[in-house]
Design a protein around this motif. Structure first.
Motif, mmCIF file in Angstrom:
data_model
loop_
_atom_site.group_PDB
_atom_site.id
_atom_site.type_symbol
_atom_site.label_atom_id
_atom_site.label_comp_id
_atom_site.label_asym_id
_atom_site.label_seq_id
_atom_site.Cartn_x
_atom_site.Cartn_y
_atom_site.Cartn_z
ATOM 1 N N LEU A 168 -24.753 15.126 27.422
ATOM 2 C CA LEU A 168 -25.057 16.265 26.564
ATOM 3 C C LEU A 168 -24.155 16.249 25.332
ATOM 4 C CD1 LEU A 168 -25.522 19.066 29.272
ATOM 5 C CD2 LEU A 168 -27.289 17.733 28.104
ATOM 6 N N TRP A 169 -24.375 17.205 24.460
ATOM 7 C CA TRP A 169 -23.633 17.276 23.194
ATOM 8 C C TRP A 169 -23.075 18.674 23.005
ATOM 9 C CZ3 TRP A 169 -23.621 12.963 19.818
ATOM 10 C CH2 TRP A 169 -24.438 11.897 20.245
ATOM 11 N N ASP A 170 -21.826 18.766 22.573
ATOM 12 C CA ASP A 170 -21.224 20.043 22.188
ATOM 13 C C ASP A 170 -21.175 20.106 20.671
ATOM 14 O OD1 ASP A 170 -20.772 21.045 24.730
ATOM 15 O OD2 ASP A 170 -18.720 20.295 24.841
ATOM 16 N N ILE A 171 -21.726 21.168 20.114
ATOM 17 C CA ILE A 171 -21.664 21.411 18.683
ATOM 18 C C ILE A 171 -20.860 22.692 18.482
ATOM 19 C CG2 ILE A 171 -22.962 21.588 16.549
ATOM 20 C CD1 ILE A 171 -23.577 19.052 18.179
ATOM 21 N N GLU A 172 -19.737 22.577 17.789
ATOM 22 C CA GLU A 172 -18.835 23.713 17.622
ATOM 23 C C GLU A 172 -18.721 24.118 16.168
ATOM 24 O OE1 GLU A 172 -15.061 22.877 19.397
ATOM 25 O OE2 GLU A 172 -15.881 22.803 21.427
#
Length: 201
Positions: free
Chosen positions: A28-32
């Motif tokens: 998955l990907w974390d976008i902050e």
């Protein structure tokens, strides 16, 4: 090309928005996204410190993280408000869990406005969702292109989404010739009125 030289002026306020995209070990990907508002002068604010926010101290210091897959589906959301004008501001962060299950695609901005406009959300977290969404596409760009290479019948997602990637333009003609739609007739060459048939003979 840089902006032209400005008139004499004095800095009053700086809003800084920083967005980062992370590829997670689980696929998955974390976008902050992180937002701060900082003034160059002290301002009165009854619920902060001794009733003042000193110059250089953020009025807003807010963060929002979304976790997505490569299809842009939102799996999880976390938000925080480290500095706010009012003590009750952080109470709204739990509402942003409503993003779970949404997909970043056409209509996403409209959906987020319906969910979080007005008293249903925080103006600044809502604004932060825009650059977070575009960062999601930038962060996953390499993997998205790799996927497209194995799906030859699928039009690349970025085409026709900006001026440069017009499927009638030179960039697409050069880099994605299979999706080139033919030269676009410049507006100034299109007759305002239909040309009578007798004039064409």
């Amino acid at each position: 090309m840089p902006l032209p030289p400005p008139a004499p002026r004095a800095l009053q306020h700086t809003r800084t928005v920083t967005c980062r995209g992370y590829k997670r070990d689980d696929g998955l990907w974390d976008i902050e996204g992180h937002l701060t508002d900082i003034k160059t002068i002290a301002i009165p604010l009854k619920e902060r410190n001794d009733g003042w926010v000193p110059a250089g101290e953020p009025i807003h210091d807010l963060s929002l993280r979304i976790t997505i897959d490569l299809d842009m589906n939102i799996h999880d959301v976390a938000s925080s408000m480290d500095l706010t004008p009012y003590r009750l501001c952080p109470d709204i962060t739990v509402q942003y869990k409503k993003l779970i299950g949404l997909r970043i695609a056409s209509g996403f901005t409209r959906q987020t406005r319906e969910l979080f406009s007005g008293i249903s959300g925080c103006t600044h977290l809502l604004e932060l969702l825009g650059p977070i969404a575009t960062t999601a596409f930038q962060a996953t760009h390499k993997e998205q292109l790799a996927r497209i290479e194995h799906m030859p019948d699928v039009k690349p997602f970025m085409l026709d989404n900006c001026h440069a990637l017009n499927t009638r333009g030179q960039v697409v003609k050069q880099h994605w010739p299979d999706y080139f739609q033919g030269e676009q007739i410049p507006a100034e060459l299109i007759p305002a009125e239909p040309i009578p048939a007798k004039e064409l003979s």
